[in-house]
Design a protein around this motif. Sequence first.
Motif, PDB file in Angstrom:
ATOM      1  N   THR A  39     -93.273  94.353  62.936  1.00 15.74           N
ATOM      2  CA  THR A  39     -94.653  94.179  63.390  1.00 15.74           C
ATOM      3  C   THR A  39     -94.654  93.351  64.669  1.00 15.74           C
ATOM      4  OG1 THR A  39     -95.010  92.161  62.095  1.00 15.74           O
ATOM      5  CG2 THR A  39     -95.543  94.251  61.021  1.00 15.74           C
ATOM      6  N   PRO A  46    -101.409 100.918  65.463  1.00 17.37           N
ATOM      7  CA  PRO A  46    -102.241  99.746  65.133  1.00 17.37           C
ATOM      8  C   PRO A  46    -102.786  99.797  63.710  1.00 17.37           C
ATOM      9  CG  PRO A  46    -102.763 100.529  67.339  1.00 17.37           C
ATOM     10  CD  PRO A  46    -101.823 101.542  66.720  1.00 17.37           C
ATOM     11  N   ALA A  47    -103.163 100.972  63.227  1.00 18.70           N
ATOM     12  CA  ALA A  47    -103.716 101.094  61.871  1.00 18.70           C
ATOM     13  C   ALA A  47    -102.647 100.785  60.819  1.00 18.70           C
ATOM     14  CB  ALA A  47    -104.283 102.487  61.660  1.00 18.70           C
ATOM     15  N   GLU A  49     -99.867  98.960  61.309  1.00 18.85           N
ATOM     16  CA  GLU A  49     -99.526  97.536  61.432  1.00 18.85           C
ATOM     17  C   GLU A  49    -100.580  96.651  60.775  1.00 18.85           C
ATOM     18  OE1 GLU A  49     -98.341  94.376  64.867  1.00 18.85           O
ATOM     19  OE2 GLU A  49     -97.395  96.355  64.889  1.00 18.85           O
ATOM     20  N   ALA A  50    -101.856  97.018  60.933  1.00 16.96           N
ATOM     21  CA  ALA A  50    -102.932  96.230  60.318  1.00 16.96           C
ATOM     22  C   ALA A  50    -102.790  96.207  58.794  1.00 16.96           C
ATOM     23  CB  ALA A  50    -104.293  96.800  60.712  1.00 16.96           C
ATOM     24  N   GLN A  51    -102.290  97.289  58.223  1.00 21.36           N
ATOM     25  CA  GLN A  51    -102.132  97.368  56.771  1.00 21.36           C
ATOM     26  C   GLN A  51    -100.975  96.499  56.264  1.00 21.36           C
ATOM     27  OE1 GLN A  51    -103.881  98.882  54.326  1.00 21.36           O
ATOM     28  NE2 GLN A  51    -105.398  99.663  55.755  1.00 21.36           N
ATOM     29  N   SER A  53     -99.287  93.830  58.160  1.00 21.48           N
ATOM     30  CA  SER A  53     -98.976  92.590  58.887  1.00 21.48           C
ATOM     31  C   SER A  53     -99.080  91.321  58.040  1.00 21.48           C
ATOM     32  CB  SER A  53     -99.851  92.463  60.132  1.00 21.48           C
ATOM     33  OG  SER A  53    -101.209  92.360  59.769  1.00 21.48           O
ATOM     34  N   GLN A  54     -99.887  91.342  56.987  1.00 22.24           N
ATOM     35  CA  GLN A  54    -100.038  90.140  56.159  1.00 22.24           C
ATOM     36  C   GLN A  54     -99.272  90.206  54.841  1.00 22.24           C
ATOM     37  OE1 GLN A  54    -101.625  87.476  57.501  1.00 22.24           O
ATOM     38  NE2 GLN A  54    -101.805  88.811  59.291  1.00 22.24           N
TER      39      GLN A  54
END
Length: 144
Positions: A39, A46-47, A49-51, A53-54
């Motif tokens: 990441t 981007p979609a 990675e957003a899922q 990244s945390q």
Amino acid sequence: MSEQHTLTRSILCHMNILLEDGSTADSTKASGKPARFNTGDGSLSPAFEAQISQLQQGDNHTFTLEPVDAFGEANPDAIHHMDRNRFPADMELEVGVIVSFGGPGGSEIPGMVREIAGDSITVDLNHPLAGQKVTFELEVVEVL
């Protein structure tokens, strides 16, 4: 003056990729080797990675992405009709076979034989999952 640093992480996870009908398109569990996602380096959509990244070690996460955010839309320009003589004479060609073509810088580009009509071979260079809505089931093994 402050500098902005993008946090980069590597996430190792076992992954199932499911098609809309619920069938499994790919799974890392068969090989026993988890997938590695980086990441923050621009390598992921981007979609996607957003899922992820945390996510933390031990997390299980399931999400569905539209084609544009997963493996891209199918590109009709990536489908090529080639003459049989462009392939080695001893190469077994049949529908569904993956053939490899030389790309820029010595890279290899895989293509799938989609149709054979006499000496005309139709090869699709799109990713096999291009144009498909897919669900990812992730099990995070390690975060580096």
